[in-house]
Design an enzyme around this catalytic site. Structure first.
Site, mmCIF file in Angstrom:
data_model
loop_
_atom_site.group_PDB
_atom_site.id
_atom_site.type_symbol
_atom_site.label_atom_id
_atom_site.label_comp_id
_atom_site.label_asym_id
_atom_site.label_seq_id
_atom_site.Cartn_x
_atom_site.Cartn_y
_atom_site.Cartn_z
ATOM 1 C CG HIS A 82 46.376 41.890 38.164
ATOM 2 N ND1 HIS A 82 46.646 42.486 39.381
ATOM 3 C CD2 HIS A 82 45.675 40.770 38.453
ATOM 4 C CE1 HIS A 82 46.113 41.775 40.348
ATOM 5 N NE2 HIS A 82 45.519 40.719 39.822
ATOM 6 C CG ASP A 161 37.356 44.167 45.888
ATOM 7 O OD1 ASP A 161 36.760 43.098 45.678
ATOM 8 O OD2 ASP A 161 38.564 44.219 46.169
ATOM 9 N NE ARG A 168 34.074 37.115 47.009
ATOM 10 C CZ ARG A 168 35.150 37.369 46.249
ATOM 11 N NH1 ARG A 168 35.582 38.606 46.093
ATOM 12 N NH2 ARG A 168 35.781 36.394 45.641
ATOM 13 C CB SER A 183 37.251 40.905 43.604
ATOM 14 O OG SER A 183 38.301 41.218 44.461
ATOM 15 C CE LYS A 187 41.178 44.085 44.162
ATOM 16 N NZ LYS A 187 41.210 43.012 45.147
HETATM 17 N N1 URA Z 1 42.096 38.430 44.647
HETATM 18 C C1 URA Z 1 41.250 39.479 44.666
HETATM 19 O O1 URA Z 1 41.670 40.630 44.554
HETATM 20 N N2 URA Z 1 39.939 39.232 44.804
HETATM 21 C C2 URA Z 1 39.413 37.998 44.924
HETATM 22 O O2 URA Z 1 38.226 37.844 45.030
HETATM 23 C C3 URA Z 1 40.304 36.911 44.916
HETATM 24 C C4 URA Z 1 41.653 37.157 44.774
#
Ligand code: URA
Length: 438
Positions: A82, A161, A168, A183, A187
């Protein structure tokens, strides 16, 4: 349990238990906890931070809040890579076939681009015929047969999320390391891999502008992965200049193909080898970094990685001929060259400015619903530290509209900084963070 008491506890620096977080997070997903209370909790986290186990509980709750992928029918250890998002970063398109070509299965779910950073799914869709919407069964079968598959997101991964991120975004609570780390990792964990290699970008074109912040984020993510039972390492890598030399969907596919032919930009090739080595180590396919790197270098040199790329493209319905003829990729109607206004060293190439120029040409999305133009973008002819004569080509702009072409030239010009002194060389990889470092 009452939400107000949990907010108060966090406000005063306390640690929430898994049950307390479950009450908040799952209650929020069910619509039982209102936005204003979640926003107050997120702000309390912003100021007070979270403990390692608390962040891991939050991450796992978010990962389990929706669909999760079960990759166990795929033979072998599945290691995902990632990147926190950069410019001219087409590593996935190189790494997926490269790593698969040495026998490590690659089963990857990727995203679409947003803002100045590109998305692997968009890039792949510029290959004529390529399908990114395989069913979960097709996806798994393909990895077992061909060794690699990359698809767009299916089902709803980590809906908690998604909701929390949107909140947020409008409550000034994005810039919190525990919230960013949980976050991203929620995923990744929902997508089912056994291990993760994280590429945490730092610099002008990255989410994290300072090395110290990027290291903190890398440590938080490695800690979550490790506590969640996934082997995880992170490399903190430079994003003060574009990684490769092409920005834009079809152009980045072209760059990946050139790299698989052994003709890619040095930094992109090197980062793929370093990230790939970490993937092989986590997958148990190499006993040492030296052995891992040697396997990958052999695969690149011998053409095995390129052959795997063709097999992969064909398996997903794409035309494998693109690997030998990049002219089959979408081409923009207009091209123009940006020339050096004076002689000198290239002291800096601002990745954010170029990412924004590509976005305005149509290569990226301003919002989630924007449509994109797969053919347009920029090709860089120079790298930081090169000496150029006045009038030398710095970049070629590809556009499908003459007005946008002119605008692209102007925007790209602002990204190049020329001067009489040779700039200091920056490292490509600043740090490696392993479980021992956290
Ligand atoms: N990318 C994400 O997936 N989450 C965040 O909080 C910030 C960047």
């Amino acid at each position: 349990m009452r939400a107000v008491e949990l907010i108060q506890k966090k406000r005063d620096g306390g640690r929430l238990s898994r049950e307390e977080l479950e009450f908040l997070i799952l209650g929020y997903v069910r619509g039982e906890i209102p936005d204003y209370q979640m926003a107050a909790w997120a702000m309390a986290v912003y100021f007070q931070g979270m403990e390692a186990e608390e962040i891991t509980d939050l991450t796992l709750l978010m990962a389990e809040s929706g669909d999760t992928l079960d990759l166990s029918p795929i033979r072998g250890r599945k290691v995902d890579k990632h990147s926190t998002g950069g410019v001219a970063d087409t590593t996935t398109l190189v790494l997926a076939p490269l790593v698969a070509s040495v026998g490590v299965p690659v089963a990857k779910m990727s995203g679409r681009g947003l803002g100045h950073t590109g998305g692997t799914v968009d890039k792949l869709e510029s290959i004529p015929g390529f399908r990114t919407d395989l069913t979960p069964q097709e996806f798994i079968d393909q990895v077992n047969e061909v060794g690699v598959s990359v698809v767009g997101q299916t089902g709803e991964l980590a809906p908690a999320d998604k909701l929390l991120y949107a909140l947020r975004d409008v409550t000034a609570t994005v810039e919190s390391i525990p919230l960013i780390a949980s976050s991203i990792m929620s995923k990744k964990i929902a997508a089912g891999a056994d291990g993760f290699v994280l590429d945490v970008k730092v610099g002008k074109g990255a989410f994290m502008k300072e090395e110290a912040q990027a290291v903190q984020l890398a440590k938080a993510m490695v800690q979550i992965g490790t506590l969640a039972g996934r082997s995880t390492v992170a490399l903190v890598t430079d994003m003060n200049q574009p990684l490769g030399r092409r920005i834009g969907n079809a152009l980045e596919v072209k760059e990946a193909i050139l790299t698989l032919h052994g003709q890619g930009p040095e930094n992109l090739t090197e980062l793929c080898l370093q990230l790939g080595t970490e993937m092989l180590l986590l997958a148990g396919a190499a006993a040492s970094p030296r052995e891992g790197r040697a396997k990958l270098e052999h695969s690149l040199r011998s053409g095995l990685a390129l052959e795997k790329f063709k097999e992969w493209v064909q398996a997903q319905g794409g035309n494998p001929q693109v690997a030998e003829d990049v002219g089959l990729l979408p081409q923009a109607r207009f091209q123009a060259d940006l020339k050096a206004p004076q002689s000198g060293y290239i002291q800096g190439i601002d990745p954010l400015a170029l990412g924004m120029a590509a976005l305005h040409l149509g290569a990226g999305r301003e919002t989630k619903d924007s449509t994109i133009d797969l053919a347009v973008g920029l090709e860089l002819w120079v790298s930081e530290g090169d000496y150029v004569q006045e009038g030398a080509v710095l970049a070629r702009i590809h556009a499908n509209d003459e007005g946008l072409l002119a605008q692209g030239l102007q925007e790209a010009a602002r990204a190049f900084h020329l001067g009489k002194d040779r700039p200091a060389v920056r490292p490509l990889v600043y740090r490696k963070i392993t479980a021992q470092d956290v």
